[in-house]
Design a protein around this motif. Structure first.
Motif, PDB file in Angstrom:
ATOM      1  N   ALA A   1       0.839  -1.200   0.000  1.00 32.97           N
ATOM      2  CA  ALA A   1       0.000   0.000   0.000  1.00 32.97           C
ATOM      3  C   ALA A   1       0.877   1.254   0.000  1.00 32.97           C
ATOM      4  O   ALA A   1       0.609   2.215  -0.723  1.00 32.97           O
ATOM      5  CB  ALA A   1      -0.917  -0.012   1.222  1.00 32.97           C
ATOM      6  N   ARG A   2       1.947   1.246   0.808  1.00 33.61           N
ATOM      7  CA  ARG A   2       2.821   2.422   0.864  1.00 33.61           C
ATOM      8  C   ARG A   2       3.578   2.620  -0.435  1.00 33.61           C
ATOM      9  O   ARG A   2       3.941   3.746  -0.784  1.00 33.61           O
ATOM     10  CB  ARG A   2       3.838   2.246   2.010  1.00 33.61           C
ATOM     11  N   ARG A   3       3.830   1.548  -1.148  1.00 35.59           N
ATOM     12  CA  ARG A   3       4.621   1.636  -2.374  1.00 35.59           C
ATOM     13  C   ARG A   3       3.738   1.695  -3.604  1.00 35.59           C
ATOM     14  O   ARG A   3       4.202   1.537  -4.733  1.00 35.59           O
ATOM     15  CB  ARG A   3       5.591   0.456  -2.439  1.00 35.59           C
ATOM     16  N   ASN A   4       2.462   1.861  -3.371  1.00 38.97           N
ATOM     17  CA  ASN A   4       1.555   2.164  -4.472  1.00 38.97           C
ATOM     18  C   ASN A   4       1.638   1.192  -5.639  1.00 38.97           C
ATOM     19  O   ASN A   4       1.819   1.589  -6.780  1.00 38.97           O
ATOM     20  CB  ASN A   4       1.822   3.598  -4.961  1.00 38.97           C
ATOM     21  N   GLY A   5       1.483  -0.094  -5.300  1.00 39.91           N
ATOM     22  CA  GLY A   5       1.359  -1.074  -6.368  1.00 39.91           C
ATOM     23  C   GLY A   5       2.635  -1.499  -7.063  1.00 39.91           C
ATOM     24  O   GLY A   5       2.588  -2.142  -8.097  1.00 39.91           O
ATOM     25  N   ALA A   6       3.777  -1.145  -6.511  1.00 36.72           N
ATOM     26  CA  ALA A   6       5.026  -1.592  -7.130  1.00 36.72           C
ATOM     27  C   ALA A   6       5.129  -3.112  -7.045  1.00 36.72           C
ATOM     28  O   ALA A   6       4.548  -3.721  -6.153  1.00 36.72           O
ATOM     29  CB  ALA A   6       6.210  -0.945  -6.410  1.00 36.72           C
ATOM     30  N   PRO A   7       5.869  -3.719  -7.964  1.00 39.51           N
ATOM     31  CA  PRO A   7       6.100  -5.165  -7.886  1.00 39.51           C
ATOM     32  C   PRO A   7       6.756  -5.520  -6.558  1.00 39.51           C
ATOM     33  O   PRO A   7       7.545  -4.741  -6.026  1.00 39.51           O
ATOM     34  CB  PRO A   7       7.063  -5.447  -9.044  1.00 39.51           C
ATOM     35  N   ASP A   8       6.467  -6.697  -6.022  1.00 39.29           N
ATOM     36  CA  ASP A   8       6.997  -7.076  -4.713  1.00 39.29           C
ATOM     37  C   ASP A   8       8.519  -6.966  -4.646  1.00 39.29           C
ATOM     38  O   ASP A   8       9.064  -6.568  -3.625  1.00 39.29           O
ATOM     39  CB  ASP A   8       6.564  -8.506  -4.349  1.00 39.29           C
ATOM     40  N   ARG A   9       9.186  -7.299  -5.720  1.00 44.44           N
ATOM     41  CA  ARG A   9      10.646  -7.249  -5.683  1.00 44.44           C
ATOM     42  C   ARG A   9      11.151  -5.832  -5.444  1.00 44.44           C
ATOM     43  O   ARG A   9      12.233  -5.623  -4.901  1.00 44.44           O
ATOM     44  CB  ARG A   9      11.225  -7.762  -7.013  1.00 44.44           C
ATOM     45  N   ASP A  10      10.361  -4.841  -5.844  1.00 41.51           N
ATOM     46  CA  ASP A  10      10.786  -3.446  -5.720  1.00 41.51           C
ATOM     47  C   ASP A  10      10.289  -2.748  -4.458  1.00 41.51           C
ATOM     48  O   ASP A  10      10.483  -1.551  -4.296  1.00 41.51           O
ATOM     49  CB  ASP A  10      10.289  -2.643  -6.929  1.00 41.51           C
ATOM     50  N   LEU A  11       9.638  -3.480  -3.556  1.00 41.93           N
ATOM     51  CA  LEU A  11       9.037  -2.814  -2.391  1.00 41.93           C
ATOM     52  C   LEU A  11      10.078  -2.069  -1.561  1.00 41.93           C
ATOM     53  O   LEU A  11       9.814  -0.979  -1.058  1.00 41.93           O
ATOM     54  CB  LEU A  11       8.294  -3.833  -1.520  1.00 41.93           C
ATOM     55  N   ALA A  12      11.257  -2.662  -1.398  1.00 45.09           N
ATOM     56  CA  ALA A  12      12.307  -2.013  -0.601  1.00 45.09           C
ATOM     57  C   ALA A  12      13.633  -2.092  -1.345  1.00 45.09           C
ATOM     58  O   ALA A  12      14.690  -2.243  -0.746  1.00 45.09           O
ATOM     59  CB  ALA A  12      12.418  -2.660   0.776  1.00 45.09           C
ATOM     60  N   ARG A  13      13.586  -1.972  -2.655  1.00 44.45           N
ATOM     61  CA  ARG A  13      14.778  -2.077  -3.494  1.00 44.45           C
ATOM     62  C   ARG A  13      15.250  -0.671  -3.833  1.00 44.45           C
ATOM     63  O   ARG A  13      14.694  -0.006  -4.705  1.00 44.45           O
ATOM     64  CB  ARG A  13      14.406  -2.847  -4.766  1.00 44.45           C
ATOM     65  N   GLY A  14      16.279  -0.220  -3.119  1.00 45.37           N
ATOM     66  CA  GLY A  14      16.744   1.167  -3.211  1.00 45.37           C
ATOM     67  C   GLY A  14      16.463   1.869  -1.892  1.00 45.37           C
ATOM     68  O   GLY A  14      15.464   1.589  -1.234  1.00 45.37           O
ATOM     69  N   PRO A  15      17.366   2.762  -1.481  1.00 43.48           N
ATOM     70  CA  PRO A  15      17.271   3.360  -0.151  1.00 43.48           C
ATOM     71  C   PRO A  15      16.006   4.185   0.089  1.00 43.48           C
ATOM     72  O   PRO A  15      15.447   4.162   1.190  1.00 43.48           O
ATOM     73  CB  PRO A  15      18.526   4.224  -0.057  1.00 43.48           C
TER      74      PRO A  15
ATOM     75  N   ARG B   1      13.102   3.780  -1.519  1.00 44.53           N
ATOM     76  CA  ARG B   1      11.980   2.841  -1.509  1.00 44.53           C
ATOM     77  C   ARG B   1      11.908   2.108  -0.180  1.00 44.53           C
ATOM     78  O   ARG B   1      10.820   1.865   0.346  1.00 44.53           O
ATOM     79  CB  ARG B   1      12.149   1.834  -2.639  1.00 44.53           C
ATOM     80  N   LEU B   2      13.077   1.746   0.353  1.00 47.56           N
ATOM     81  CA  LEU B   2      13.123   1.068   1.648  1.00 47.56           C
ATOM     82  C   LEU B   2      12.485   1.946   2.727  1.00 47.56           C
ATOM     83  O   LEU B   2      11.682   1.481   3.532  1.00 47.56           O
ATOM     84  CB  LEU B   2      14.578   0.714   1.964  1.00 47.56           C
ATOM     85  N   CYS B   3      12.815   3.218   2.724  1.00 42.23           N
ATOM     86  CA  CYS B   3      12.217   4.143   3.698  1.00 42.23           C
ATOM     87  C   CYS B   3      10.711   4.260   3.508  1.00 42.23           C
ATOM     88  O   CYS B   3       9.954   4.331   4.475  1.00 42.23           O
ATOM     89  CB  CYS B   3      12.848   5.525   3.587  1.00 42.23           C
ATOM     90  N   GLN B   4      10.285   4.266   2.264  1.00 45.84           N
ATOM     91  CA  GLN B   4       8.850   4.369   2.007  1.00 45.84           C
ATOM     92  C   GLN B   4       8.133   3.125   2.519  1.00 45.84           C
ATOM     93  O   GLN B   4       7.085   3.226   3.157  1.00 45.84           O
ATOM     94  CB  GLN B   4       8.637   4.542   0.501  1.00 45.84           C
ATOM     95  N   ALA B   5       8.702   1.954   2.272  1.00 47.27           N
ATOM     96  CA  ALA B   5       8.073   0.711   2.727  1.00 47.27           C
ATOM     97  C   ALA B   5       7.983   0.662   4.248  1.00 47.27           C
ATOM     98  O   ALA B   5       7.004   0.165   4.809  1.00 47.27           O
ATOM     99  CB  ALA B   5       8.852  -0.492   2.199  1.00 47.27           C
ATOM    100  N   LEU B   6       9.024   1.196   4.922  1.00 48.05           N
ATOM    101  CA  LEU B   6       9.047   1.157   6.389  1.00 48.05           C
ATOM    102  C   LEU B   6       8.400   2.403   7.003  1.00 48.05           C
ATOM    103  O   LEU B   6       8.354   2.532   8.223  1.00 48.05           O
ATOM    104  CB  LEU B   6      10.491   1.055   6.894  1.00 48.05           C
ATOM    105  N   ALA B   7       7.921   3.319   6.179  1.00 44.24           N
ATOM    106  CA  ALA B   7       7.318   4.564   6.664  1.00 44.24           C
ATOM    107  C   ALA B   7       8.278   5.349   7.547  1.00 44.24           C
ATOM    108  O   ALA B   7       7.915   5.861   8.600  1.00 44.24           O
ATOM    109  CB  ALA B   7       6.008   4.296   7.403  1.00 44.24           C
ATOM    110  N   LEU B   8       9.542   5.448   7.093  1.00 47.07           N
ATOM    111  CA  LEU B   8      10.533   6.249   7.823  1.00 47.07           C
ATOM    112  C   LEU B   8      10.698   7.598   7.139  1.00 47.07           C
ATOM    113  O   LEU B   8      10.789   7.671   5.910  1.00 47.07           O
ATOM    114  CB  LEU B   8      11.891   5.531   7.835  1.00 47.07           C
ATOM    115  N   ASP B   9      10.730   8.662   7.929  1.00 45.37           N
ATOM    116  CA  ASP B   9      11.019   9.982   7.383  1.00 45.37           C
ATOM    117  C   ASP B   9      11.819  10.769   8.414  1.00 45.37           C
ATOM    118  O   ASP B   9      12.225  10.217   9.432  1.00 45.37           O
ATOM    119  CB  ASP B   9       9.725  10.705   6.973  1.00 45.37           C
ATOM    120  N   THR B  10      12.042  12.046   8.129  1.00 49.08           N
ATOM    121  CA  THR B  10      12.940  12.804   9.007  1.00 49.08           C
ATOM    122  C   THR B  10      12.396  12.952  10.420  1.00 49.08           C
ATOM    123  O   THR B  10      13.155  13.264  11.335  1.00 49.08           O
ATOM    124  CB  THR B  10      13.230  14.202   8.429  1.00 49.08           C
ATOM    125  N   SER B  11      11.117  12.691  10.616  1.00 45.57           N
ATOM    126  CA  SER B  11      10.605  12.751  11.993  1.00 45.57           C
ATOM    127  C   SER B  11      11.194  11.617  12.834  1.00 45.57           C
ATOM    128  O   SER B  11      11.134  11.659  14.063  1.00 45.57           O
ATOM    129  CB  SER B  11       9.074  12.683  12.009  1.00 45.57           C
TER     130      SER B  11
END
Length: 210
Positions: free
Chosen positions: A111-125, A127-137
DNA sequence: CTACCGATATTCT
DNA sequence: GAATATCGGTAGA
């Protein structure tokens, strides 16, 4: 046993030792757990590629703090990247979490990665943050849990499981083989050399030519 | 698959 | 003003 003393003990080692040991570690936040498949080491004291190379700024202050916390920064006006702070306090070393594979919470990650293929959910730094819902907060947050948890793997990897090569996207110190990944993992991000130059001069003023 | 390009915070020159 | 530890969309081979 608290794992947190063990975690800090691991992270106080030289960052080039720590980085490959984090491969296979589990990172959990906001309902998603990933297994790290690719990381990069940054040694701020001597590393021209590090954010901390030119000293402390408001953005990189967390790198100078105690190990076992996360340094999250915002870049390119759009993306977040997360690092595990290493080394003793005052030494600005960190390991960038570049890629992983989602082992729990896959529906949330999708859901956080908006329909990306499973292999790409956390592929790249980013994307990884988006999948884990990490931000500067979350910059400076502890990795010892319970909200944000880093669990190093307990067993050694088989021989040949770790590959190394140059870091991605750096112009400076591009020759240092400080990227580590699990050999043959499909979730490892694609290598991109640094952009040689932006060369994008705009044609000012006038029509050109000729 | 490769190549370009835009989005634009933070830092440096 | 220019560069950067990036990604997603689009175009083309």
């Amino acid at each position: 046993m608290t794992g947190s003393a063990d975690l800090v003990g691991l992270l106080e080692r030289p960052v080039l030792d720590v980085a490959p040991r984090l491969l296979g570690a589990l990172v959990t936040h906001a309902g998603v757990t990933i297994r790290l498949t690719e990381v990069e080491a940054y040694d701020g004291a001597e590393d021209p590629g590090s954010h901390a190379y030119r000293g402390r700024t408001r953005r990189n202050a967390t790198m100078f703090g105690t190990p076992g916390h996360v340094y999250v920064y915002f870049t390119y006006g759009m993306h977040h990247c997360a690092n595990v702070v290493c080394g003793p306090e005052g030494v600005p070393a960190a390991v960038l979490m570049r890629a992983g594979d989602v082992v729990a919470g896959v529906d949330l990650a999708r859901a956080r990665r908006n329909g990306a293929p499973d292999r790409d959910l956390a592929r790249g730094p980013a994307r990884l943050c988006q999948a884990l819902a990490l931000d500067t907060s979350h910059d400076g947050a502890s990795l010892a849990g319970p909200d944000l948890l880093l669990q190093p793997r307990s067993r050694a990897l088989a021989r040949g499981r770790v590959s190394t090569g140059p870091r991605v996207g750096l112009r400076l110190a591009a020759d240092r083989p400080w990227r580590f990944w699990l050999t043959d993992e499909p979730t490892v991000s694609a290598y991109r050399p640094a952009v040689v130059r932006t060369t994008r001069r705009r044609v000012d003023g006038g029509p050109s030519t000729e």
